[in-house]
Design an enzyme around this catalytic site. Structure first.
Site, PDB file in Angstrom:
ATOM      1  N   PRO A 227    -101.949  28.098  53.738  1.00 41.18           N
ATOM      2  CA  PRO A 227    -101.255  28.524  52.511  1.00 41.18           C
ATOM      3  C   PRO A 227    -101.486  27.557  51.343  1.00 41.18           C
ATOM      4  O   PRO A 227    -101.183  27.892  50.194  1.00 41.18           O
ATOM      5  CB  PRO A 227     -99.782  28.586  52.917  1.00 41.18           C
TER       6      PRO A 227
ATOM      7  N   GLU B 113     -97.497  23.310  61.918  1.00 42.40           N
ATOM      8  CA  GLU B 113     -97.314  22.785  60.561  1.00 42.40           C
ATOM      9  C   GLU B 113     -98.643  22.550  59.858  1.00 42.40           C
ATOM     10  O   GLU B 113     -98.672  22.221  58.671  1.00 42.40           O
ATOM     11  CB  GLU B 113     -96.511  21.473  60.597  1.00 42.40           C
TER      12      GLU B 113
ATOM     13  N   ARG C 221    -117.796  43.652  54.229  1.00 40.13           N
ATOM     14  CA  ARG C 221    -118.109  44.928  53.587  1.00 40.13           C
ATOM     15  C   ARG C 221    -118.956  44.743  52.323  1.00 40.13           C
ATOM     16  O   ARG C 221    -119.439  45.723  51.765  1.00 40.13           O
ATOM     17  CB  ARG C 221    -116.845  45.750  53.324  1.00 40.13           C
TER      18      ARG C 221
ATOM     19  N   ASP D 110    -115.389  49.831  43.845  1.00 41.44           N
ATOM     20  CA  ASP D 110    -114.117  49.322  44.367  1.00 41.44           C
ATOM     21  C   ASP D 110    -113.185  48.842  43.287  1.00 41.44           C
ATOM     22  O   ASP D 110    -113.625  48.325  42.262  1.00 41.44           O
ATOM     23  CB  ASP D 110    -114.359  48.070  45.237  1.00 41.44           C
TER      24      ASP D 110
HETATM   25 CL1  6GU Z   1    -104.589  31.282  55.150  1.00 45.08          CL
HETATM   26  N1  6GU Z   1    -102.473  30.698  56.605  1.00 45.08           N
HETATM   27  C1  6GU Z   1    -101.154  30.695  56.838  1.00 45.08           C
HETATM   28  N2  6GU Z   1    -100.689  30.127  57.948  1.00 45.08           N
HETATM   29  N3  6GU Z   1    -100.267  31.206  56.011  1.00 45.08           N
HETATM   30  C2  6GU Z   1    -100.769  31.768  54.905  1.00 45.08           C
HETATM   31  C3  6GU Z   1    -102.123  31.820  54.600  1.00 45.08           C
HETATM   32  C4  6GU Z   1    -102.960  31.259  55.489  1.00 45.08           C
HETATM   33  N4  6GU Z   1    -102.291  32.436  53.428  1.00 45.08           N
HETATM   34  C5  6GU Z   1    -101.068  32.750  53.027  1.00 45.08           C
HETATM   35  N5  6GU Z   1    -100.150  32.357  53.901  1.00 45.08           N
END
Ligand code: 6GU
Length: 271
Positions: A88, A115, A153, A168
């Protein structure tokens, strides 16, 4: 393209790889996707892949040795492969990034869990970090599937000619136009006449107008970022003029009038 996915849950990828365009791309030999169990590179009787964080606190951290071992093994197979950590904290993933990744010869996706991964893996082994949005998943596996799906794709030959990626949503900075199929009348809704006309210039114009209006209504932020062509500007201006006419008609006390019916060249599909 060669794709390796490093994960502690390789079986999560079974059904993802078994269906539709992804499965067809694999069968045709255009891509290869290999889920690799990070645990195969873990030492000891328990083949542990996570451990408690130095400094204390909740949660576990992915240990560096099994990650380093699995990344090194993937690199040995393809020295040019780009190593991407799903987290994230990564760069927000978008169509532009998908297009760039589709040009790579090989990709290695590292799926974080718990984590996260030990910081020395992040700094020494990872070429790029990607996030699929501002929310937290329990692991990078689903994010890896999202990225792989969007990337493959765009590899030449993966989509058939009737599945082209050129129209697209996002490929031209706009959402895609409205679509209709049979039946011609469904509940109260009829397919717009222009789509039945066989006039391809008119159909193209209608589709561009549909794309512009729905982008304006649903994702105005995309229009702000986009360099509009003069044709696109003219279409939006026409809508502006029609709305202005409608509003000034109301101000001068008129009711009704045909300003909106003139604006409504999208035959009720768009407002
Ligand atoms: Cl790539 N990994 C995780 N664990 N949570 C996320 C993410 C990735 N992208 C958004 N939330």
């Amino acid at each position: 393209m060669n794709i390796e996915v490093l994960t502690i849950f390789p079986d999560m990828f079974d059904s993802f790889l078994a269906y539709g365009i992804v499965s067809r791309a694999i069968k045709s030999g255009r891509i290869r996707v290999s889920p690799v169990n990070i645990r195969d590179y873990a030492a000891g009787k328990h083949r542990q892949t996570d451990d408690r964080p130095y400094g204390g606190g909740a949660g576990m951290v992915m240990m560096p040795e099994p990650l380093a071992g699995s990344i090194n093994a993937a690199r040995k197979k393809d020295g040019r492969a780009k190593v991407i950590l799903l987290t994230p904290q990564g760069r927000p993933f978008d169509q532009d990034t998908a297009g760039k990744l589709a040009k790579e010869s090989g990709l290695v996706f590292v799926c974080g869990r718990y984590e996260g991964v030990d910081e020395r893996i992040r700094s020494d082994y990872i070429d790029d970090e990607i996030s699929i949005g501002d929310y937290v998943l329990t692991g990078g596996e689903i994010a890896a599937m999202v990225v792989i799906d969007a990337v493959i794709r765009l590899i030449p030959g993966v989509l058939g000619s009737d599945e082209s990626a050129t129209a697209d949503s996002f490929s031209n900075g706009l959402l895609e136009h409205a679509h209709y199929t049979r039946p011609q009348i469904f509940r109260a809704g009829a397919v717009p006449d222009v789509l039945l006309s066989g006039n391809h210039a008119k159909i193209d114009e209608w589709r561009l107008e549909s794309a512009l209006v729905r982008t304006f209504l649903k994702r105005p932020d995309l229009l702000e970022k986009k360099a509009l062509s003069s044709r696109e500007k003219a279409i939006l201006k026409k809508w502006c003029d029609n709305i202005e006419r409608l509003v000034s008609g109301q101000d001068s006390g008129h009711q009704g009038g045909d300003a909106l019916s003139r604006a409504d060249t999208l035959s009720g599909e768009e407002p």
